[in-house]
Write an enzyme that holds these catalytic residues in place. Sequence first.
Site, PDB file in Angstrom:
ATOM      1  N   CYS A 136      61.678 -44.081  74.333  1.00 20.50           N
ATOM      2  CA  CYS A 136      60.744 -43.144  73.715  1.00 20.50           C
ATOM      3  C   CYS A 136      61.332 -42.435  72.505  1.00 20.50           C
ATOM      4  O   CYS A 136      60.785 -42.484  71.416  1.00 20.50           O
ATOM      5  CB  CYS A 136      60.261 -42.127  74.747  1.00 20.50           C
ATOM      6  SG  CYS A 136      59.044 -40.962  74.083  1.00 20.50           S
ATOM      7  N   CYS A 141      58.035 -43.810  71.131  1.00 17.81           N
ATOM      8  CA  CYS A 141      57.053 -42.764  70.852  1.00 17.81           C
ATOM      9  C   CYS A 141      57.387 -41.937  69.614  1.00 17.81           C
ATOM     10  O   CYS A 141      56.550 -41.754  68.725  1.00 17.81           O
ATOM     11  CB  CYS A 141      56.929 -41.814  72.046  1.00 17.81           C
ATOM     12  SG  CYS A 141      56.956 -42.587  73.658  1.00 17.81           S
TER      13      CYS A 141
END
Length: 561
Positions: A136, A141
């Site tokens: 992430c 992300c």
Amino acid sequence: MTHLKITGMTCDSCAAHVKEALEKVPGVQSALVSYPKGTAQLAIVPGTSPDALTAAVAGLGYKATLADAPLADNRVGLLDKVRGWMAAAEKHSGNEPPVQVAVIGSGGAAMAAALKAVEQGAQVTLIERGTIGGTCVNVGCVPSKIMIRAAHIAHLRRESPFDGGIAATVPTIDRSKLLAQQQARVDELRHAKYEGILGGNPAITVVHGEARFKDDQSLTVRLNEGGERVVMFDRCLVATGASPAVPPIPGLKESPYWTSTEALASDTIPERLAVIGSSVVALELAQAFARLGSKVTVLARNTLFFREDPAIGEAVTAAFRAEGIEVLEHTQASQVAHMDGEFVLTTTHGELRADKLLVATGRTPNTRSLALDAAGVTVNAQGAIVIDQGMRTSNPNIYAAGDCTDQPQFVYVAAAAGTRAAINMTGGDAALDLTAMPAVVFTDPQVATVGYSEAEAHHDGIETDSRTLTLDNVPRALANFDTRGFIKLVIEEGSHRLIGVQAVAPEAGELIQTAALAIRNRMTVQELADQLFPYLTMVEGLKLAAQTFNKDVKQLSCCAG
């Protein structure tokens, strides 16, 4: 000049490593580190985060404090930590030894589990074979959302609903500078939220290496620095995440294709980009590259978002095509070739040429190298670890969480699963309920869903009623001169209880959590319609959509309650 006090260094080589780590921190211009003095002198730009500096040092296993930090503040912080450690120790007073927890991985699930396990009084050994922080923060992300935001700004400068009064211009894109800005924020967050936290917690030992199960109570770790180490455990959490899947297309593996990792790290914007896949990652990056200057073609084996309500795919496809992104539905590549710096794709709709090829067809669990069979841990056909609501595997001593399991692949699901796994590993009883799990796709317009679609409800034998509100009925969208999209509510027939929401809107992600709370609290559509929603917010669209079950909202005044 900023001064740090550093403890734990044992040689000049330690000082050299600290210097290297500090000079990687965004905002640090130079660092002079002295092992004999235990100090570091830093030239930094204004606004550089002190936490990032201390975290960079902590990530190497040393302790750093600002030399001029107020003593009282230091004492308060230290006292808070000591109280936390003492509270955890009290859980294991007497002669009972602390639970020994091994955590494989260092992403969202692993970090959440490690910290919660320590809170519960456990001793944690965290094993990471690569970069601390997982997907992430490093290659998922965070960098993707930064790139998407930059692309959004470029798009608005080129074209907006207010071009009549604000002159549009063609922006100059310097991808190398955008990439540097992106990577600086990634490094900052990794230092502050992962490396520093791990390095500052005495109940967590970090081992850098690749773990595999020796049996159901121990791991063999091949250390990155060489050699092996055996880690014994009472409980173990597998949180190894997933990697980009690569479809078996002839010629693909022999070509220099991109996965999302390479795409996000590229310092150039290709003139022509072909995208194989219609996954969340494929569509987010396809639009971002298009807005930064690429001519993008998306090859979708089916339609976009074919597993969702059909209206979602139709809306996003229309938005993409309006921006000049070519979407080829029901199209597959049967051959990939790379010649003279150019990709040539043979597809069911003819030949396609591109300068770069992005493959984003989903992600594969990172479980193959773990020797799970030695511990009696069951995986499914895709290699994902099978778990129950308590994150328990087929072995009662071994738990799993995150993208390496059969759970939905979202970092917030992984973190929640990791926390609950830690509670269960230390004698508690916690379950993860995903019945009202919100999901967001950061295209523009965004896609946000929670709960049942109509098709899913019917599959489960639930009779439904639904209403769809187009955004030309939402005052915020009208004020923005951007009415692309809709909000759809699905209710259970008879009880009128809200059971699902699907939204396509420029800020759909900002409204879906309200819908999730309504579903979680078993609200009826009338109860939702009766709530107070601030006027001229996108989330007011939920109230208006709820009102459509009983009235024609076109006949209401702007903010009729």
